[in-house]
Structure formats: C-alpha cells, structure tokens
Design an enzyme around this catalytic site. Structure first.
Site, PDB file in Angstrom:
ATOM      1  N   GLN A  20      10.617  65.242 -21.062  1.00 47.58           N
ATOM      2  CA  GLN A  20      11.259  63.864 -20.278  1.00 47.58           C
ATOM      3  C   GLN A  20      10.962  64.090 -18.694  1.00 47.58           C
ATOM      4  OE1 GLN A  20      15.683  63.497 -21.621  1.00 47.58           O
ATOM      5  NE2 GLN A  20      15.092  65.598 -22.215  1.00 47.58           N
TER       6      GLN A  20
ATOM      7  N   VAL B 163       9.090  64.058 -15.189  1.00 43.37           N
ATOM      8  CA  VAL B 163       7.946  63.409 -14.857  1.00 43.37           C
ATOM      9  C   VAL B 163       7.337  64.042 -13.434  1.00 43.37           C
ATOM     10  CG1 VAL B 163       9.279  61.147 -15.286  1.00 43.37           C
ATOM     11  CG2 VAL B 163       9.538  62.080 -13.126  1.00 43.37           C
ATOM     12  N   ASP B 164       7.286  65.183 -13.376  1.00 44.12           N
ATOM     13  CA  ASP B 164       6.892  65.923 -12.125  1.00 44.12           C
ATOM     14  C   ASP B 164       5.454  66.466 -12.431  1.00 44.12           C
ATOM     15  OD1 ASP B 164       7.156  68.343 -13.932  1.00 44.12           O
ATOM     16  OD2 ASP B 164       9.460  68.560 -13.246  1.00 44.12           O
TER      17      ASP B 164
ATOM     18  N   HIS C 157       9.146  59.953 -20.349  1.00 38.96           N
ATOM     19  CA  HIS C 157       9.336  59.021 -19.590  1.00 38.96           C
ATOM     20  C   HIS C 157       8.239  58.856 -18.438  1.00 38.96           C
ATOM     21  CE1 HIS C 157      14.060  60.030 -20.676  1.00 38.96           C
ATOM     22  NE2 HIS C 157      13.194  59.347 -21.349  1.00 38.96           N
TER      23      HIS C 157
ATOM     24  N   CYS D 124      -1.415  42.192 -12.934  1.00 41.86           N
ATOM     25  CA  CYS D 124      -2.485  41.272 -12.664  1.00 41.86           C
ATOM     26  C   CYS D 124      -3.653  41.683 -13.465  1.00 41.86           C
ATOM     27  CB  CYS D 124      -2.643  41.403 -11.196  1.00 41.86           C
ATOM     28  SG  CYS D 124      -3.399  42.861 -10.491  1.00 41.86           S
TER      29      CYS D 124
ATOM     30  N   CYS E 240      -0.622  46.582  -4.751  1.00 42.46           N
ATOM     31  CA  CYS E 240      -1.686  46.689  -5.613  1.00 42.46           C
ATOM     32  C   CYS E 240      -3.065  46.564  -4.945  1.00 42.46           C
ATOM     33  CB  CYS E 240      -1.361  45.700  -6.747  1.00 42.46           C
ATOM     34  SG  CYS E 240      -2.537  45.534  -7.906  1.00 42.46           S
TER      35      CYS E 240
ATOM     36  N   GLY F  19      16.746  72.966 -21.331  1.00 46.01           N
ATOM     37  CA  GLY F  19      17.124  72.173 -20.174  1.00 46.01           C
ATOM     38  C   GLY F  19      17.271  70.767 -20.144  1.00 46.01           C
ATOM     39  N   THR F  20      17.908  70.137 -21.097  1.00 46.77           N
ATOM     40  CA  THR F  20      18.272  68.936 -21.054  1.00 46.77           C
ATOM     41  C   THR F  20      19.597  68.449 -21.112  1.00 46.77           C
ATOM     42  OG1 THR F  20      17.775  66.729 -22.037  1.00 46.77           O
ATOM     43  CG2 THR F  20      17.180  68.560 -23.309  1.00 46.77           C
TER      44      THR F  20
END
Ligand code: NAD
Ligand code: ZN
Length: 251
Positions: A102, A104-105, A120, A132, A153, A192-193
């Site tokens: 989970q 995102v690092d 995630h 676009c 963007c 660890g969650t």
C-alpha cells in the site's frame, strides 16, 4: 511465545511455498517515512485524510501539491530498511513469493524488489488531470523538491496530479486482478498496516477464506488482529529480520 510464532511462520516458508506479503506504512516507518496515523503523520496540522482526496485537490491543488512536495522531499532522503531488504531477498529466493504494497514511497524497488503489486500507486508518478490525448497514461516526475508548484502537464499545460490512489477512489483493475491472484497462497503476511483502509484491509480475510495461513505483524493491535491465524507484535524490520535469520540459517 514469540519463538513459537516465529517457528510457525518459518515452517510455512520454503522453496515451493506460495507466500504473499501485504505491507503498509509501518514497513517504512524505520526508514523515517511518517505513517498516516499518529501525530507524526500530521503536516501543518492537516490530517492526511483531509489532503489525500479528489475533493481537496479540486478545491486547492496548490495546497495538496505542497503537501506532496513535502512528503516527496522527505522520502527522497530515506533509505530502505531491513524489512524492505528481507522482502526483496525473498522475492529472489522463492518462486511463489508475491509482494503487495500500500506504500507509495518506492522503497521496495530501491531495495531491489521486482514485480511489486503497487496497490495505491506511486508518489513518484503523475498523470494529466484532464487525461489529454497526447500525454502518456502516467509518467515519472522525480524532481524533489519541485521547481514549480503545482506542476503542469508538458503536453497541454493543464494540471497534473500525483499517481496515487486517494481516499474514495477505486483501485486500478489490473492491479486488483494481480492482487486477487496473489491471494491464492499458502502463507499470507500482513505487515505494518493499520487494516483500516479498504479494499486493502479485506485482502487478509479473503486470503484466509481461500485457505491461506494468515499472520499479522504490527507494533500494535489492529482491527485485523482478532481475525488472523497468528498475530505477532513487533516492528516489521525486527520480526522479518528474525524470520530471515532463521530461514537463512537453514540453507
Ligand atoms: P497507517 O499509517 O494507517 O498505519 C501504519 C501501521 O503501521 C499502524 O498499524 C502502526 O501500528 C504500524 N507500525 C508503525 N510502525 C511500525 C513498525 N516499525 N513495524 C510494524 N508496524 C508498524 O498505514 P497503512 O495501513 O499503510 O494505510 C494508510 C494509507 O496511507 C496507505 O494506503 C498508504 O497508501 C498511505 N501511506 C503510505 C506511506 C508510504 O508510502 N510509506 C506512508 C503513509 C501512508
Ligand atoms: Zn495534459
């Protein structure tokens, strides 16, 4: 007690065993990455739940990007810890090993893990908010701190957003499919969650229903503690280190 728990897990890890690990922010805590829950998760007195949402981004993209810039800069100075390294080692050693994170690092990849199921997304990826036509589906933007906030963007000049899943958003169907396949395993470790964020928090129960032996490794009790086959209290880096010392000694 601890010895018996370690034994019970070690017995289920072997060359042909299918082992799936689900990790959360606690795995990166020893690297210095703040978890969401607890006082070190606050930024300028904002709780993560108020910033990591599509609504927060729609109303104040600059504020949300300032928070992401702070987190990205902090994470860019963090190194993987023993827990990340042990998981990367198991990924190389055991054919049936799968890692769902989970986080995102990106610290798992830095530790050498491949094929990580990023439930995630990644804090190092972005995508065009308008989607676009000329922009890729998502791309890496790893400048930290950012030169300009909010970043725009390169193809249409509009806003880009972090390539993470926010509270209230769905999981990428391909990621869900890979995570679902990983539930068919012999041993499922939730490490660890906080077991509060769904649908990730439901994976351990689903794995158990499919016959896996389920284990939680956490410093504290969580809502999942009473629903797993075995709960081990302790730091991820410490408990995974103990397991690996026992496994390594067996070869
Ligand atoms: P969380 O912040 O809700 O909970 C962290 C859990 O880790 C707690 O249960 C805590 O008791 C435990 N913990 C703390 N230190 C530990 C240690 N050293 N060893 C073992 N356990 C420890 O995190 P979550 O459950 O991952 O859910 C929050 C969401 O926030 C996730 O979806 C994730 O995407 C995101 N998040 C990611 C990061 C990251 O990428 N490192 C950091 C914070 C939040
Ligand atoms: Zn665009």
């Amino acid at each position: 007690m601890r010895e018996n728990s370690i034994d019970a897990i070690v017995r289920r890890i072997g060359p042909s065993a299918r082992v799936t690990v689900l990790t959360g922010a606690g795995v990166s805590a020893a690297s210095g990455v703040p978890t969401f829950r607890g006082k070190d998760g606050l930024w300028k007195s904002y709780a993560a739940e108020r910033l990591a949402t599509p609504e927060a981004f729609a109303s104040d993209p600059r504020l949300v990007w300032e928070w992401y810039d702070w987190r990205r800069t902090l994470i860019s100075r963090c190194r993987p810890n023993g827990a990340h390294r042990t998981l990367a080692l198991w990924g190389r050693r055991y054919e049936g090993f799968r890692l769902i994170t989970q986080n995102v690092d990106g610290l798992d990849e830095k530790a050498g893990s491949e094929g990580v199921i990023r439930f995630h997304g990644s804090i190092w990826e972005v995508f065009c908010l308008d989607g676009c036509a000329r922009s890729p589906r998502r791309w890496v933007l790893d400048e930290a701190p950012l030169g300009h906030i909010p970043p725009s963007c390169p193809w249409c000049g509009g806003l880009v957003r972090p390539g993470v899943v926010w509270f209230g958003e769905g999981i990428d169907p391909e990621v869900l499919r890979r995570a679902d396949a990983a539930l068919d395993c012999d041993l499922f470790l939730a490490v660890g969650t906080s077991a509060l964020v769904y649908p990730a928090a439901g994976l351990v129960d689903a794995a158990r229903r499919r016959g896996a032996f389920t284990v939680e490794i956490n410093r504290e009790a969580t809502p999942a503690t009473g629903r797993v086959d075995l709960a081990v209290q302790g730091g991820a880096e410490e408990v995974l280190g103990l397991l690996e010392r026992r496994l390594g000694g067996r070869e």
